[in-house]
Design a protein around this motif. Structure first.
Motif, short mmCIF file in Angstrom:
data_model
loop_
_atom_site.label_atom_id
_atom_site.label_comp_id
_atom_site.label_asym_id
_atom_site.label_seq_id
_atom_site.Cartn_x
_atom_site.Cartn_y
_atom_site.Cartn_z
N MET A 50 -22.15 32.29 -27.28
CA MET A 50 -22.56 31.03 -27.77
C MET A 50 -23.59 31.05 -28.91
N ARG A 51 -24.14 32.25 -29.10
CA ARG A 51 -25.29 32.22 -30.29
C ARG A 51 -24.38 32.37 -31.63
N GLY A 52 -23.22 32.88 -31.62
CA GLY A 52 -22.45 32.99 -32.95
C GLY A 52 -21.82 31.47 -33.22
N LEU A 53 -21.62 30.56 -32.48
CA LEU A 53 -21.13 29.46 -32.82
C LEU A 53 -22.27 28.43 -33.53
N ASP A 54 -21.50 27.96 -34.71
CA ASP A 54 -22.43 27.17 -35.65
C ASP A 54 -22.18 25.62 -35.70
N PHE A 55 -22.94 24.87 -35.08
CA PHE A 55 -22.41 23.38 -35.16
C PHE A 55 -23.37 22.62 -36.12
N SER A 56 -23.93 23.15 -37.13
CA SER A 56 -25.10 22.60 -38.02
C SER A 56 -24.06 21.68 -39.01
N SER A 57 -23.23 21.67 -39.22
CA SER A 57 -22.30 20.89 -40.28
C SER A 57 -20.84 21.11 -39.76
N TRP A 58 -19.96 20.02 -40.52
CA TRP A 58 -18.60 19.43 -40.02
C TRP A 58 -18.00 20.97 -40.54
N GLN A 59 -18.21 21.46 -41.67
CA GLN A 59 -17.29 22.56 -42.10
C GLN A 59 -17.65 23.91 -41.20
N THR A 60 -18.54 24.08 -40.38
CA THR A 60 -18.90 25.06 -39.86
C THR A 60 -18.15 24.89 -38.51
N LEU A 61 -18.41 23.57 -38.21
CA LEU A 61 -17.67 23.00 -36.91
C LEU A 61 -16.25 23.34 -36.74
N LEU A 62 -15.63 22.95 -37.82
CA LEU A 62 -14.20 23.14 -37.92
C LEU A 62 -13.76 24.53 -38.23
N SER A 63 -14.41 25.46 -38.87
CA SER A 63 -14.17 26.84 -38.89
C SER A 63 -14.43 27.53 -37.41
N THR A 64 -15.37 26.93 -36.73
CA THR A 64 -15.62 27.60 -35.35
C THR A 64 -14.47 27.23 -34.52
N LEU A 65 -14.14 25.97 -34.46
CA LEU A 65 -13.09 25.58 -33.62
C LEU A 65 -11.48 26.24 -34.11
N ALA A 66 -11.44 26.46 -35.29
CA ALA A 66 -10.11 27.18 -35.70
C ALA A 66 -10.22 28.71 -35.20
N GLY A 67 -11.46 29.27 -35.35
CA GLY A 67 -11.48 30.71 -34.85
C GLY A 67 -11.16 30.60 -33.28
N LEU A 68 -11.80 29.69 -32.45
CA LEU A 68 -11.54 29.60 -30.90
C LEU A 68 -10.04 29.52 -30.82
N VAL A 69 -9.37 28.43 -31.49
CA VAL A 69 -7.85 28.22 -31.23
C VAL A 69 -7.09 29.77 -31.68
N LEU A 70 -7.69 30.18 -32.68
CA LEU A 70 -6.77 31.44 -32.92
C LEU A 70 -6.93 32.46 -32.04
N ILE A 71 -8.20 32.60 -31.31
CA ILE A 71 -8.32 33.88 -30.29
C ILE A 71 -7.79 33.38 -28.98
N THR A 72 -7.49 31.86 -28.87
CA THR A 72 -6.83 31.49 -27.76
C THR A 72 -5.27 31.75 -27.71
N LEU A 73 -4.67 31.36 -29.16
CA LEU A 73 -3.47 31.66 -29.16
C LEU A 73 -3.13 33.35 -29.01
N VAL A 74 -3.82 33.95 -29.72
CA VAL A 74 -3.62 35.32 -29.51
C VAL A 74 -3.69 35.86 -28.20
N GLY A 75 -4.54 35.36 -27.42
CA GLY A 75 -4.77 35.74 -26.01
C GLY A 75 -3.41 35.33 -25.30
N VAL A 76 -3.22 34.14 -25.48
CA VAL A 76 -2.01 33.36 -24.70
C VAL A 76 -0.72 34.43 -25.12
N GLY A 77 -0.45 34.66 -26.42
CA GLY A 77 0.82 35.35 -26.75
C GLY A 77 0.68 36.71 -26.06
N ILE A 78 -0.59 37.54 -26.10
CA ILE A 78 -0.28 38.67 -25.38
C ILE A 78 0.11 38.64 -23.92
#
Length: 242
Positions: free
Chosen positions: A1-29
């Motif tokens: 959780m330390r790598g997650l940044d929720f200080s601004s909307w931009q960082t929040l969106l980028s963090t959510l996009a990274g989580l979604v990408l990692i989830t999709l890769v894991g589900v595909g595998i």
């Protein structure tokens, strides 16, 4: 959780996009691995089903008889003729179950094919029993298949998740299935063919008779028409002589 940044909307969106990408890769595998496992299981199931189907057919061939002579006769026709000498062509027809007869030869051929299937797909114990039976056939000695039939029966019931045969049930010795005579079926077809031919002949005769009747009626109609025409010509006063 330390790598997650929720200080601004931009960082929040980028963090959510990274989580979604990692989830999709894991589900595909995971889906890919599950698909590979499912294909392997299906292939194994097909192999098991084909093996069971072949061994069940071999069991029916080797253990389909309970009465009569349960031994497989390995005698070939050329050997029988060699024993009987040069006059073997003029001997009387042999009984259906006698050595060298057509039924015993077909039984031997079916047993050899079943033994070949067991050597390919059977267990270690079944392969040993099948090899021993094949050696007995090659040596020209009668072969009993009861032990091999018992091994096949136990293996098939275990593979199909069935209860074993109760210990208090005493089964008689089993032997190869005796093939039916092919002459009876041929004679039946010949008889049906003869009766069918007679029916066609009767139908043809009926058709010819009907055609003659129709032709006769047509001739009568034509004659009647000519006669009436002649009468009209004679009664008509305006008719000119020809």
């Amino acid at each position: 959780m330390r790598g997650l940044d929720f200080s601004s909307w931009q960082t929040l969106l980028s963090t959510l996009a990274g989580l979604v990408l990692i989830t999709l890769v894991g589900v595909g595998i995971r889906l890919l691995v599950m698909q590979r496992i499912q294909e392997r299981r299906q292939r194994e199931n097909r192999q098991i089903n084909e093996r069971l189907r072949t061994l069940i057919a071999a069991y029916k061939t080797l253990g389909g008889s309970f009465t009569g002579d349960l031994a497989v006769d390995p005698t070939h026709l050329r050997e029988l003729r060699g024993r009987m000498g040069a006059g073997a062509e003029g001997v009387d027809p042999k009984p259906a179950d006698s050595p060298g007869s057509d039924r015993s030869r077909r039984m031997r051929d079916a047993v050899e094919a079943a033994l070949s299937d067991i050597l390919l797909l059977g267990t270690e114990a079944q392969v040993r029993l099948a090899a021993q039976a094949a050696r007995e056939l090659v040596a020209g000695r009668p072969v009993h298949t009861h032990d091999l039939v018992v091994s096949l029966r136990d293996f098939i019931r275990m593979a199909l998740d069935l209860d074993p045969v109760p210990a208090d049930v005493v089964l008689p010795p089993q032997g190869p299935t005796r093939p039916a005579q092919a002459g009876g079926a041929g004679r039946g077809r010949g008889d049906r063919g003869e009766s069918g031919g007679g029916g066609k002949g009767d139908a043809g005769g009926s058709g010819a008779g009907g055609g003659m009747g129709v032709g006769g009626m047509g001739g009568v109609g034509v004659g009647a028409g000519i006669g009436l025409g002649g009468l009209r010509g004679d009664d008509d006063p305006d008719a000119q002589p020809r």
